[in-house]
Design a protein around this motif. Structure first.
Motif, short mmCIF file in Angstrom:
data_model
loop_
_atom_site.label_atom_id
_atom_site.label_comp_id
_atom_site.label_asym_id
_atom_site.label_seq_id
_atom_site.Cartn_x
_atom_site.Cartn_y
_atom_site.Cartn_z
N THR B 98 51.39 -65.96 9.09
CA THR B 98 50.25 -66.61 9.76
C THR B 98 49.46 -65.63 10.63
O THR B 98 48.25 -65.51 10.50
CB THR B 98 50.73 -67.78 10.62
N PHE B 99 50.18 -64.94 11.49
CA PHE B 99 49.51 -64.03 12.39
C PHE B 99 48.90 -62.85 11.62
O PHE B 99 47.78 -62.42 11.91
CB PHE B 99 50.50 -63.53 13.45
N GLY B 100 49.64 -62.35 10.64
CA GLY B 100 49.12 -61.27 9.80
C GLY B 100 47.84 -61.71 9.10
O GLY B 100 46.87 -60.96 9.03
N LEU B 101 47.84 -62.95 8.62
CA LEU B 101 46.66 -63.49 7.92
C LEU B 101 45.48 -63.60 8.89
O LEU B 101 44.36 -63.20 8.56
CB LEU B 101 47.01 -64.86 7.34
N LEU B 102 45.75 -64.14 10.08
CA LEU B 102 44.67 -64.27 11.07
C LEU B 102 44.10 -62.90 11.42
O LEU B 102 42.88 -62.74 11.49
CB LEU B 102 45.20 -64.94 12.34
N LEU B 103 44.99 -61.93 11.61
CA LEU B 103 44.51 -60.58 11.94
C LEU B 103 43.67 -60.01 10.81
O LEU B 103 42.61 -59.43 11.04
CB LEU B 103 45.70 -59.65 12.20
N ALA B 104 44.14 -60.19 9.58
CA ALA B 104 43.39 -59.66 8.43
C ALA B 104 42.04 -60.33 8.34
O ALA B 104 41.01 -59.68 8.14
CB ALA B 104 44.19 -59.87 7.14
N LEU B 105 42.00 -61.65 8.50
CA LEU B 105 40.73 -62.39 8.38
C LEU B 105 39.77 -61.98 9.48
O LEU B 105 38.59 -61.72 9.23
CB LEU B 105 40.98 -63.89 8.46
N GLY B 181 56.11 -57.03 12.55
CA GLY B 181 55.97 -57.57 11.20
C GLY B 181 54.54 -57.98 10.88
O GLY B 181 54.08 -57.83 9.75
N ALA B 182 53.82 -58.47 11.91
CA ALA B 182 52.45 -58.93 11.68
C ALA B 182 51.58 -57.79 11.17
O ALA B 182 50.68 -58.01 10.35
CB ALA B 182 51.87 -59.51 12.97
N SER B 183 51.86 -56.57 11.62
CA SER B 183 50.98 -55.47 11.23
C SER B 183 51.10 -55.17 9.74
O SER B 183 50.12 -54.80 9.09
CB SER B 183 51.28 -54.22 12.06
N ILE B 184 52.29 -55.32 9.19
CA ILE B 184 52.46 -55.09 7.74
C ILE B 184 51.68 -56.14 6.96
O ILE B 184 50.92 -55.82 6.05
CB ILE B 184 53.95 -55.15 7.36
N GLY B 185 51.85 -57.40 7.37
CA GLY B 185 51.09 -58.48 6.73
C GLY B 185 49.60 -58.21 6.83
O GLY B 185 48.86 -58.33 5.85
N MET B 186 49.19 -57.80 8.02
CA MET B 186 47.77 -57.50 8.26
C MET B 186 47.26 -56.42 7.31
O MET B 186 46.21 -56.58 6.69
CB MET B 186 47.61 -57.04 9.70
N LEU B 187 48.03 -55.36 7.14
CA LEU B 187 47.60 -54.26 6.28
C LEU B 187 47.47 -54.70 4.83
O LEU B 187 46.45 -54.44 4.17
CB LEU B 187 48.58 -53.08 6.36
N ILE B 188 48.51 -55.37 4.33
CA ILE B 188 48.50 -55.79 2.92
C ILE B 188 47.36 -56.77 2.68
O ILE B 188 46.59 -56.65 1.72
CB ILE B 188 49.85 -56.41 2.53
N LEU B 189 47.21 -57.75 3.58
CA LEU B 189 46.18 -58.77 3.37
C LEU B 189 44.78 -58.19 3.56
O LEU B 189 43.85 -58.58 2.87
CB LEU B 189 46.42 -59.94 4.33
N THR B 190 44.65 -57.25 4.50
CA THR B 190 43.35 -56.62 4.69
C THR B 190 42.90 -55.92 3.41
O THR B 190 41.76 -56.09 2.96
CB THR B 190 43.40 -55.58 5.83
N SER B 191 43.83 -55.17 2.82
CA SER B 191 43.42 -54.45 1.60
C SER B 191 43.15 -55.43 0.48
O SER B 191 42.28 -55.19 -0.36
CB SER B 191 44.48 -53.42 1.21
N ILE B 218 37.25 -68.69 -1.33
CA ILE B 218 37.14 -67.35 -1.93
C ILE B 218 38.32 -66.49 -1.52
O ILE B 218 38.98 -65.88 -2.36
CB ILE B 218 35.82 -66.65 -1.49
N ILE B 219 38.61 -66.43 -0.20
CA ILE B 219 39.62 -65.47 0.26
C ILE B 219 41.04 -65.97 -0.01
O ILE B 219 41.84 -65.29 -0.63
CB ILE B 219 39.41 -65.15 1.76
N LEU B 220 41.35 -67.18 0.46
CA LEU B 220 42.75 -67.64 0.36
C LEU B 220 43.27 -67.66 -1.08
O LEU B 220 44.40 -67.23 -1.31
CB LEU B 220 42.92 -69.02 1.02
N PRO B 221 42.51 -68.13 -2.07
CA PRO B 221 43.05 -68.08 -3.44
C PRO B 221 43.42 -66.67 -3.88
O PRO B 221 44.38 -66.48 -4.61
CB PRO B 221 41.89 -68.63 -4.29
N THR B 222 42.67 -65.68 -3.40
CA THR B 222 42.96 -64.29 -3.76
C THR B 222 44.23 -63.80 -3.07
O THR B 222 44.91 -62.92 -3.58
CB THR B 222 41.79 -63.39 -3.33
#
Lengths: 356, 315
Positions: B98-105, B181-191, B218-222
């Motif tokens: 969740t937090f990783g996703l929010l950060l990426a978005l 852990g959030a930063s890893i999620g953030m990186l993967i989701l950002t890319s 658009i974003i979430l399905p991807t």
């Protein structure tokens, strides 16, 4: 439907100027093409109209009202992208319904509209497919349907045919023209392909380096280009351009002096002559054939003359002339166009008296 | 000729695959076999094996006719299992996903330089040495008036000091691990967000979609596939992670997850360690649970399709 006006519109990306003080008016229901080489700012112009980019300066007006700050969703503009940009996770039907989701259309209405538009672009059988299961041409039709379903005031086509193969391009060209005529929607087509522009559009805007070079019909762009760039960009095989200089009543080009009349001013000029307007004969400009390119229906010859290299077309399927053969080139002197080499502008009122 | 060519091919295969095979054997297969063997011995401080038995497992599992499964878990092991589950589930769902996703978005929606700055800040915990990171946390949650959190609570809000070590120990390890852990999620989701063709966003905007609709349609399905990836791999990583738990909480019983239990019983200094066989038995169970969880998540998230072919369409 709307009349659209660009007033002094520029778009800068840092130091780069993509669109430079552009002025343009489009009539209601008109089909206009923006033609130019890649990087000339034609797609940027399209995205400015769609509201995806904001202009750096100038005003964009729909029916007289300034819409610079209006969000894309409130402009009612439909776009077809070069990549089609279909939503990969939605079926064709869902792709079509997507724009209506934000328009308070009832479910039944939306589906009826989807069926109607699907029939118009002939994709009724594909509605349950996913974009990845469609061919290029089918994706193209879906993209067109999605752009049209909300009955846009303005339809923008960004190189819509460039990803299709040659035969499909021919079909889609007439299809898009048919649909545009049926709906009478104001349409702007962006393309680098002059054939697309000339075959589809009522008027063509020829662009270079962010500026409009000429806005005219296909025929006028071809026969009476305002500038050297338009002359060289429109027409295939390209126009012959020869550097020279006007010296009182003489055109000096290469080692040859040709008589000119009219309001001549001594200056450096570039003369232009379309290849199909040159032929060979008993008399004329002496030249020798240096290259022969059979193109199927006709042959493109290149001949070295005293004024420079000239290409000309012969409408015979078999080579009649041989390499290094000496010929005389003929042309109606009135067909020769004069351009000011410095400014690139066509010089009117100057006429070649004899082409020999 | 043929013979020579085949020989060369074999040599090439050895050169290219050899290091990976050795790596696999020495660092992955061999330890598992050693663990398997040791788990069924009585190896302790003296590192001597006198007999093979299932004695270690009897310390963990006790037969009990009255229960539904026919056995029950020993208290300390049962608690470790429950704490591992809480630790993994909360860290994963709240932070890594969740937090990783929010950060990426949010960071991809910001202008590039600003988004990049925020992402860099979020990467700091991962880049800083774990001991430094743990020390900072210990200072933040210090139960006296010296702790940063207590200073804020006392001076800004006028509350009394709180002692998270006693009141919410699990929250500490969830948050401390989650920030990393959030930063890893953030990186993967950002890319992943970056790889969505720009034209799709343009099309959606022209079609009338606002920012929230663009995220949803658009974003979430991807992101479905990257999210599956994060879930599977991060849950396995968290299950065996004990570094920050140990550095911040020490061998406290309140945060004794399975990985911590195995560590404290074997290698942790000065706290009744050296029970190698017991630790090995716990580790063996952890490995088995890991395999089961991995297979379950693999099925659940349809990972096979993810591995089969790229799911992000690039135009």
């Amino acid at each position: 439907m709307a009349s659209i006006e660009l007033r002094h519109v520029s778009k800068h990306w840092g130091p780069t100027i993509a669109v430079d003080r552009m002025n343009l008016t489009l009539e209601d229901g008109e089909f206009v093409a923006i033609l130019g080489p890649s990087g000339c700012g034609k797609s940027t112009t399209l995205f400015l109209l769609a509201g995806i980019y904001a202009p750096t300066e100038g005003d964009i007006c729909f029916e007289g009202a300034r819409i610079n700050d209006v969000e894309p969703r409130d402009r009612n503009v439909g776009i077809v992208f070069q990549s089609y940009a279909l939503y990969p996770n939605m079926t064709v039907l869902k792709n079509l319904l997507f724009p209506l989701r934000f328009k308070n259309t009832s479910n039944e209405d939306a589906h009826a509209r989807a069926m109607e538009i699907a029939e118009l672009v002939q994709i009724e059988d594909l509605l349950e497919r996913e974009p990845s299961q469609l061919s290029g041409g089918q994706q193209q039709r879906v993209a067109l349907a999605r752009a049209l379903i909300k009955k846009p005031n303005l339809l923008l086509l960004d190189e819509p045919l460039s990803n299709l193969d040659a035969t499909l391009r021919l079909t889609m060209r007439s299809e898009i023209k048919r649909i545009q005529r049926e709906l009478a929607v104001t349409t702007i087509l962006v393309t680098h392909d002059q054939v697309e522009a000339t075959t589809m559009a009522d008027r063509i805007i020829c662009m270079k380096d962010g500026q409009i070079e000429q806005v005219d019909t296909a025929e006028n762009l071809y026969r009476r280009p305002d500038r050297i760039f338009v002359a060289s960009f429109v027409g295939s095989p390209p126009i012959n351009l020869v550097q020279g200089r006007i010296d009182k009543t003489m055109l000096v080009a290469g080692q040859r002096r040709l008589p000119v009349s009219g309001n001549t001013v001594s200056t450096n000029v570039t003369i232009g002559l379309r290849p199909e307007l040159i032929s060979t004969g008993e008399q004329g400009l002496p030249a020798s054939i240096v290259n022969i390119e059979p193109m199927g229906r006709e042959i493109l010859y290149a001949a070295q003359s005293e004024i420079g290299l000239l290409r000309f077309l012969e409408a015979t399927p078999q080579p009649r002339l041989a390499l290094e053969e000496h010929v005389h080139l003929k042309a109606d002197p009135g067909d020769v166009l004069f351009f000011d080499t410095g400014s690139g502008q066509r010089i009117e009122g100057v006429r070649l008296d004899a082409f020999s | 000729m043929m013979h020579k060519q085949r020989q060369r091919q074999a040599v090439n295969a050895l050169i290219f695959l050899g290091p990976a095979c050795i790596f696999l054997l020495v660092l992955l297969v061999a330890p598992i076999i050693v663990d398997l063997v040791v788990a069924f011995t009585d190896m302790a401080q003296t590192v001597r094996v006198s007999e093979f038995s299932n004695e270690q497992f009897r310390k963990i599992i006790r037969p009990n006719e009255d229960t539904w499964l026919g056995f029950e878990l020993r208290g300390s092991f049962y608690r470790a299992l429950a704490k591992t589950a809480i630790f993994v589930v909360f860290t994963l769902t709240i932070f890594n996903v969740t937090f990783g996703l929010l950060l990426a978005l949010t960071t991809t929606a910001l202008p590039d330089w600003l988004g990049g700055t925020f992402r860099a800040i979020w990467l700091l915990p991962r880049m800083s040495p774990s001991v430094v990171y743990a020390l900072l946390w210990i200072w933040v949650i210090d139960p006296t008036e010296r702790g940063l959190l207590n200073q804020v609570l006392i001076n800004v809000f006028g509350f009394g000091p709180i002692n998270l070590f006693i009141d919410h120990p699990m929250a500490i390890i969830v948050v401390a691990n989650g920030f990393i852990g959030a930063s890893i999620g953030m990186l993967i989701l950002t890319s992943a967000i970056r790889s969505i063709p720009q034209h799709l966003f343009f099309a959606a905007r022209a079609d009338g979609a606002g920012p929230l609709s663009i995220v949803r349609h658009i974003i979430l399905p991807t992101l479905r596939w990257p999210l599956s990836y994060i879930t599977v791999f991060q849950s396995l990583a968290l299950m065996v992670s004990f570094e920050y738990i140990f550095l911040i909480m020490g061998p406290a019983r309140s945060t004794m997850t399975m990985a911590m239990l195995a560590y404290t019983k074997t290698l942790a200094p000065q706290i009744g360690s050296g029970q190698y066989a017991y630790g090995a038995a716990i580790t063996l169970i952890l490995i088995i649970i890991g395999v089961i969880v991995a297979l379950l998540l693999y099925r659940l998230t349809n990972m096979k399709r993810l591995l089969a072919k790229p799911r992000i369409e690039v135009h």
